[in-house]
Design an enzyme around this catalytic site. Structure first.
Site, PDB file in Angstrom:
ATOM      1  CB  CYS A 114     -15.921  22.445  15.138  1.00  0.00           C
ATOM      2  SG  CYS A 114     -15.726  22.290  13.369  1.00  0.00           S
ATOM      3  CG  HIS A 260     -19.603  21.089  15.930  1.00  0.00           C
ATOM      4  ND1 HIS A 260     -20.059  22.173  15.207  1.00  0.00           N
ATOM      5  CD2 HIS A 260     -18.714  20.449  15.116  1.00  0.00           C
ATOM      6  CE1 HIS A 260     -19.474  22.181  14.028  1.00  0.00           C
ATOM      7  NE2 HIS A 260     -18.657  21.146  13.945  1.00  0.00           N
ATOM      8  CG  ASN A 290     -19.717  21.590  10.231  1.00  0.00           C
ATOM      9  OD1 ASN A 290     -19.614  22.625  10.879  1.00  0.00           O
ATOM     10  ND2 ASN A 290     -18.887  20.578  10.370  1.00  0.00           N
TER      11      ASN A 290
HETATM   12  O1  UT7 Z   1     -16.853  20.109  11.865  1.00  0.00           O
HETATM   13  C1  UT7 Z   1     -15.524  19.751  11.700  1.00  0.00           C
HETATM   14  C2  UT7 Z   1     -15.329  18.337  11.918  1.00  0.00           C
HETATM   15  N1  UT7 Z   1     -15.660  17.590  10.740  1.00  0.00           N
HETATM   16  C3  UT7 Z   1     -16.195  16.406  10.877  1.00  0.00           C
HETATM   17  O2  UT7 Z   1     -16.499  15.988  11.968  1.00  0.00           O
HETATM   18  C4  UT7 Z   1     -16.352  15.583   9.634  1.00  0.00           C
HETATM   19  C5  UT7 Z   1     -16.076  14.138   9.942  1.00  0.00           C
HETATM   20  N2  UT7 Z   1     -16.112  13.281   8.758  1.00  0.00           N
HETATM   21  C6  UT7 Z   1     -17.225  13.078   8.043  1.00  0.00           C
HETATM   22  O3  UT7 Z   1     -18.249  13.661   8.301  1.00  0.00           O
HETATM   23  C7  UT7 Z   1     -17.170  12.052   6.929  1.00  0.00           C
HETATM   24  O4  UT7 Z   1     -15.899  11.457   6.917  1.00  0.00           O
HETATM   25  C8  UT7 Z   1     -17.502  12.626   5.534  1.00  0.00           C
HETATM   26  C9  UT7 Z   1     -18.978  12.974   5.447  1.00  0.00           C
HETATM   27  C10 UT7 Z   1     -16.643  13.837   5.238  1.00  0.00           C
HETATM   28  C11 UT7 Z   1     -17.222  11.585   4.460  1.00  0.00           C
HETATM   29  O5  UT7 Z   1     -17.990  10.427   4.714  1.00  0.00           O
HETATM   30  P1  UT7 Z   1     -17.318   8.997   4.676  1.00  0.00           P
HETATM   31  O6  UT7 Z   1     -18.392   8.031   4.933  1.00  0.00           O
HETATM   32  O7  UT7 Z   1     -16.133   9.031   5.619  1.00  0.00           O
HETATM   33  O8  UT7 Z   1     -16.873   8.870   3.177  1.00  0.00           O
HETATM   34  P2  UT7 Z   1     -15.416   8.666   2.562  1.00  0.00           P
HETATM   35  O9  UT7 Z   1     -14.596   9.908   2.694  1.00  0.00           O
HETATM   36  O10 UT7 Z   1     -14.860   7.388   3.096  1.00  0.00           O
HETATM   37  O11 UT7 Z   1     -15.756   8.494   1.049  1.00  0.00           O
HETATM   38  C12 UT7 Z   1     -16.507   7.361   0.576  1.00  0.00           C
HETATM   39  C13 UT7 Z   1     -16.679   7.498  -0.919  1.00  0.00           C
HETATM   40  C14 UT7 Z   1     -15.415   7.787  -1.665  1.00  0.00           C
HETATM   41  O12 UT7 Z   1     -15.472   7.098  -2.906  1.00  0.00           O
HETATM   42  P3  UT7 Z   1     -14.685   5.696  -3.104  1.00  0.00           P
HETATM   43  O13 UT7 Z   1     -13.245   6.010  -2.837  1.00  0.00           O
HETATM   44  O14 UT7 Z   1     -15.303   4.766  -2.105  1.00  0.00           O
HETATM   45  O15 UT7 Z   1     -14.983   5.350  -4.516  1.00  0.00           O
HETATM   46  C15 UT7 Z   1     -15.473   9.266  -1.939  1.00  0.00           C
HETATM   47  O16 UT7 Z   1     -14.765   9.652  -3.083  1.00  0.00           O
HETATM   48  O17 UT7 Z   1     -17.568   8.592  -1.205  1.00  0.00           O
HETATM   49  C16 UT7 Z   1     -16.948   9.472  -2.153  1.00  0.00           C
HETATM   50  N3  UT7 Z   1     -17.411  10.838  -1.888  1.00  0.00           N
HETATM   51  C17 UT7 Z   1     -18.553  11.331  -2.358  1.00  0.00           C
HETATM   52  N4  UT7 Z   1     -19.502  10.789  -3.144  1.00  0.00           N
HETATM   53  C18 UT7 Z   1     -20.555  11.563  -3.456  1.00  0.00           C
HETATM   54  C19 UT7 Z   1     -16.802  11.778  -1.131  1.00  0.00           C
HETATM   55  N5  UT7 Z   1     -17.548  12.895  -1.123  1.00  0.00           N
HETATM   56  C20 UT7 Z   1     -18.637  12.642  -1.884  1.00  0.00           C
HETATM   57  C21 UT7 Z   1     -19.769  13.391  -2.248  1.00  0.00           C
HETATM   58  N6  UT7 Z   1     -20.703  12.826  -3.029  1.00  0.00           N
HETATM   59  N7  UT7 Z   1     -19.953  14.667  -1.808  1.00  0.00           N
END
Ligand code: UT7
Length: 333
Positions: A114, A260, A290
């Site tokens: 990135c 980014h 992204n």
């Molecule tokens: O460009 C490179 C750099 N990358 C980044 O900067 C990405 C940084 N991180 C993020 O953008 C976020 O962490 C994500 C968008 C990837 C994830 O969001 P989050 O708010 O951190 O969610 P989480 O990983 O804590 O997941 C929350 C819940 C989980 O379920 P439980 O364990 O609470 O039951 C996941 O399993 O959301 C679930 N989940 C989804 N649900 C529906 C994870 N992915 C999905 C999905 N659809 N696609």
């Protein structure tokens, strides 16, 4: 000493639009979840019969070269940022060079994910200041969609990443005004390499590729989303302040900030912490997801076309991602 100025910007995104509703059909996700957590509504996926990383880059490059009002043959060096090259080797720089008919000039590949576009800009800046080159083509292009796992297991990564290309022409100028790339600031912390990475096929295994790997998550991007998020919001701010301080400037001096496009929540958090107004920040992750190294030049190109980035503006670009790597640059347009 010559200064480095961005004189042309262009981008290309594939025609195929994939909405959150399309993803709902193949994995356990929802439009509401994706919008709320990432800000993304739709993204572009390449056409395997038509698009390659190099030819998407060429389309973006041709637009940038046209805007710079130079001939393609005047380009004397290529810096190509991508983590999704068409081949394992050679790199994408030589393929773009071939696409553009520029046989003989140097072509360098950058693999800083990135942050790759800003690392690439810094190389162009330094070569120009050193007097080595006069017209450097800097490109960020990615095809992520062919590696995404379109099922429940891959959903946390698959809903975010997408395809596209952006390019700029960086030219030497001896003009006495203050326009040009003011500075670039690059950082990395390899202790976090495995928090966002693709493990296989890796060169240091006895067998680089096995049949078992096909079904193993190791060939897919692994992202510790929470940890990446927490580091990103800190590093973004640090590296922006570093750039401002280096140039004796303040947040208020910024006309536009283009982060980014990793996650709209990251951009909005950084905007709030810096105290920037909505018209001081440009985001287009809603439409494109992204696109890793391509996201900043695509956003710059759109901001320019929409009149949100104008001649004379002070632009800050900043990125954070795999490595971890992070970077910023201040550019007077
Ligand atoms: O460009 C490179 C750099 N990358 C980044 O900067 C990405 C940084 N991180 C993020 O953008 C976020 O962490 C994500 C968008 C990837 C994830 O969001 P989050 O708010 O951190 O969610 P989480 O990983 O804590 O997941 C929350 C819940 C989980 O379920 P439980 O364990 O609470 O039951 C996941 O399993 O959301 C679930 N989940 C989804 N649900 C529906 C994870 N992915 C999905 C999905 N659809 N696609």
């Amino acid at each position: 000493m010559s200064k480095a100025r961005i004189t042309g910007i262009g981008h290309y995104v594939p025609e195929r639009i994939v909405t959150n509703f399309d993803l709902e059909k193949v994995m356990d996700t929802s439009d509401a979840w994706i919008k709320e957590r990432t800000g993304i509504s739709e993204r572009r996926y390449f056409d395997p019969d038509k698009d390659t990383v190099a030819n998407m880059a060429a389309r973006a490059a041709n637009a940038a070269i046209a805007q710079a009002e130079i001939e393609t043959r005047q380009i004397d060096f290529i810096v190509f940022a991508t983590i999704t090259p068409d081949y394992f080797f050679p790199g994408s720089g030589v393929l773009l060079q071939r696409e553009l008919g520029l046989e003989g000039i140097g072509a360098l590949d950058i693999r800083n994910a990135c942050s790759g576009f800003i690392y690439a800009i810094s190389i162009a800046e330094q070569y120009i200041k050193a007097g080595t080159y006069k017209n450097v083509l800097v490109v960020g292009a990615e095809i992520q969609s062919s590696a995404l796992e379109m099922n429940d297991r891959g959903r946390s990564v698959s809903v975010i990443f997408a395809d596209g290309a952006g390019a700029v022409v960086v030219q030497a100028t001896d003009q006495e005004d203050n326009r040009g790339i003011l500075s670039t600031h690059l950082h990395a912390d390899g202790r976090f390499a495995e928090e966002l990475y693709v493990k296989d096929p890796g060169s240091s295994r006895k067998l680089r590729l096995t049949k078992e790997m096909i079904d193993d998550p190791g060939i897919r991007a692994h992202m510790n989303g929470n940890m990446v998020f927490k580091h990103a919001i800190v590093r973004f701010q640090e590296v922006i302040y570093e750039a401002l301080k280096a140039n004796k400037l303040k947040v208020d001096d910024l006309d536009l900030f283009i982060p980014h496009q990793a996650n709209l929540r990251i951009s909005q958090y950084v905007q709030k912490q810096l105290g920037l107004s909505d018209d001081q920040v440009f985001n287009n992750i809603m439409k494109y997801g992204n696109t890793t190294a391509a996201s900043i030049p695509i956003a710059m190109s759109e901001a320019w076309t929409e009149g949100k980035l104008k001649p004379g503006d002070l632009l800050c670009i900043a990125a954070f991602g795999s490595g971890f790597t992070w970077a910023s640059s201040l550019i007077k347009f």
